[in-house]
Design a protein around this motif. Sequence first.
Motif, PDB file in Angstrom:
ATOM      1  N   ALA A 353       0.818  -1.210   0.000  1.00 38.93           N
ATOM      2  CA  ALA A 353       0.000   0.000   0.000  1.00 38.93           C
ATOM      3  C   ALA A 353       0.855   1.265   0.000  1.00 38.93           C
ATOM      4  N   GLU A 354       2.024   1.207   0.637  1.00 35.83           N
ATOM      5  CA  GLU A 354       2.905   2.378   0.708  1.00 35.83           C
ATOM      6  C   GLU A 354       3.329   2.838  -0.681  1.00 35.83           C
ATOM      7  N   THR A 355       3.636   1.878  -1.550  1.00 35.95           N
ATOM      8  CA  THR A 355       4.052   2.225  -2.906  1.00 35.95           C
ATOM      9  C   THR A 355       2.919   2.891  -3.676  1.00 35.95           C
ATOM     10  N   LYS A 360       0.464   7.766  -6.155  1.00 38.19           N
ATOM     11  CA  LYS A 360      -0.655   8.675  -6.398  1.00 38.19           C
ATOM     12  C   LYS A 360      -0.286  10.119  -6.035  1.00 38.19           C
ATOM     13  N   LYS A 361       0.366  10.299  -4.900  1.00 40.59           N
ATOM     14  CA  LYS A 361       0.785  11.650  -4.499  1.00 40.59           C
ATOM     15  C   LYS A 361       1.818  12.204  -5.479  1.00 40.59           C
ATOM     16  N   SER A 376      -8.339  14.812 -11.458  1.00 37.82           N
ATOM     17  CA  SER A 376      -9.190  14.356 -10.359  1.00 37.82           C
ATOM     18  C   SER A 376      -8.527  13.196  -9.630  1.00 37.82           C
ATOM     19  N   ALA A 377      -8.968  12.947  -8.415  1.00 37.94           N
ATOM     20  CA  ALA A 377      -8.423  11.830  -7.627  1.00 37.94           C
ATOM     21  C   ALA A 377      -8.664  10.511  -8.348  1.00 37.94           C
ATOM     22  N   ALA A 384      -2.179   5.526 -11.559  1.00 38.41           N
ATOM     23  CA  ALA A 384      -1.305   4.738 -10.682  1.00 38.41           C
ATOM     24  C   ALA A 384      -1.515   3.244 -10.914  1.00 38.41           C
ATOM     25  N   ARG A 385      -2.762   2.824 -11.031  1.00 33.28           N
ATOM     26  CA  ARG A 385      -3.044   1.401 -11.277  1.00 33.28           C
ATOM     27  C   ARG A 385      -2.505   0.965 -12.638  1.00 33.28           C
ATOM     28  N   THR A 386      -2.631   1.846 -13.616  1.00 33.98           N
ATOM     29  CA  THR A 386      -2.099   1.534 -14.949  1.00 33.98           C
ATOM     30  C   THR A 386      -0.593   1.365 -14.893  1.00 33.98           C
ATOM     31  N   ALA A 387       0.076   2.228 -14.111  1.00 34.79           N
ATOM     32  CA  ALA A 387       1.532   2.144 -13.979  1.00 34.79           C
ATOM     33  C   ALA A 387       1.952   0.819 -13.358  1.00 34.79           C
TER      34      ALA A 387
END
Length: 592
Positions: A353-355, A360-361, A376-377, A384-387
């Motif tokens: 989760a940390e990664t 995202k930030k 947007s968030a 991020a998920r795509t990455a």
Amino acid sequence: MSQELLTGTGSSTSTAMPEAAAATLPSATFMLADASAPTLADSGAMSAAAPAPASVATLAPGAHFSRELLFTPAAPERSDIRQTPQNLAFEEVASHGGQATIFKAHTPSGTPIAVKVFENGEECLLEWRSLKKFSNFRVLPNALAHGTVRMPHAAGVQEKSCIVEEWLDGDTLAKHLHRTGRGMTVEETLSTMSPVIAFLATAETELRVGVIHHDVKPSNILLDSTGCVRLIDFGIAQTSRDQARLAWGTQGFSSPESCFPSSGETDLRKGSDAYSLAATMLALLAGENKPPAYGVVAQNSDGSLRYDPAWTDERERFAHERSITPFPAFIEYAREKGIYLEEAALNDFTHDAETLDFLKKDIAETLRSTYGTEESAAAVEKAARTAVDAFDAKLRATLGACLAVNAAQRPTTTQLKNALPRGKASYRHELHLLGLNAALGGGRILAQDAPSFKAGTLAQALDEFNSGHYAQAVGVFERLARQGCVSALYYLAICARDNLGGTSIKYSEADVMLFMGEAAAKGAVVAQFFLGCALYSGSYIAQGAVHHVEENRELGLSYIRKSAAHDEAHQKEGFPPAKAWLKKNGFAEHAE
């Protein structure tokens, strides 16, 4: 089925260490420090020990073995190791494998040590030489001395070759998986295996006589009490000078040509450790101390790993029977018996989760500060998920290439090292690029299905670039860009902008801005000027065509000023075209 069935004749499941507080590790001069050590004349204490077992090989891990046994050092290779024999206090059997048994013991002064007792003196000498050759690598245990120890036996006392090493408190990765009951995350796996891969790449290629371990697996990698990763058991390692000696290793973890050598195989070393490393990484990711079956291939449709249906138990048995020297610990019908990972486990990658929170930030902040855009968030979460998915696809392709049955098609350990992130910073930078690429709508940036194993330095890539060999240069630029190299990012942007080396197939206009933005953010003055002009005007020219970007005059002007700025403290001169642009357009070089 017991995992001990996976251990081949030449394999030692060494160092099944108990969990204990960190002890003071012995130095290489422990024999000098033990001035009170008993000598040959004091060795009668052994006769008062408990009844001797029929053989050391009958002792199970954890069995008590309370004896004082006479250790006689071989002719020392270092002058500070005392040559006189002495008694060592043996306590228990730490682990037992096909070629050696490891005992926990103490020196007369009470320093804990590990004594690895071999069945074969040649294997002992080979491991000793390997450990001493690479003694400056922290990933290996500290070998203190080698010689012989008088082991009790039903038929009397036998002289056995042995190595005295530092005692390592901790768990092997096999025990770690069993204790935690879960697979490692991608981050944990990369962090754990990175020092092992780096060492084996060095051992394989960068020394005059390369060394191949041949038996990398979870039970031969230890996490010590300080959190350091340690690679153990060099008993079946080979050098470039002794390829004639067979090294079977462990079925499933060792390469197919090692377990099933054929008369047509001329080099049993190429890619052998790369295969074992990839198999070990899949075992860690899956959370099981099991190797993948032979015949792993990557699906062209989605990049997932699967088993080649042509590699059946029957084909494996046939390969075993046709071997020039059949593998003595071969397990028939290994798939049927559940010795290998299930196919579904080959693609079960997880991330911590940390990664994901960091990514995202990082994406949101970089979009705002470098490109002047807000997302947007939900859009940032999607990027991020795509990455993460893109990185996993590349990792699967990399591991799949290393698990090729044909050794000639398999990358070497050095090439595997080149294809993976070098550390946490390199890994996060690669995710950073992938996430921004997704947010900006670029192509398949740096995550093409076929991994790049290209080696080479930036200087070599620039030579290729300046000679017009753009395709060769691009592969190296891509690898270095993933690691955050500023110049590689800039030149990759140039290649993508001008379609050099066929880059238009995978990179879009958004990728050009991404690469330029990354190089500019890291201080590349030419990239700062390019990005500033593009943002200020809302467009840039590439290959004779105008490409439009989101206009942001204030941010663009700040980049042009950064490019033009003179920094005497850092011996940085301002970029002349940037200075000329500011003067022509009536702007001061510094903001008011």
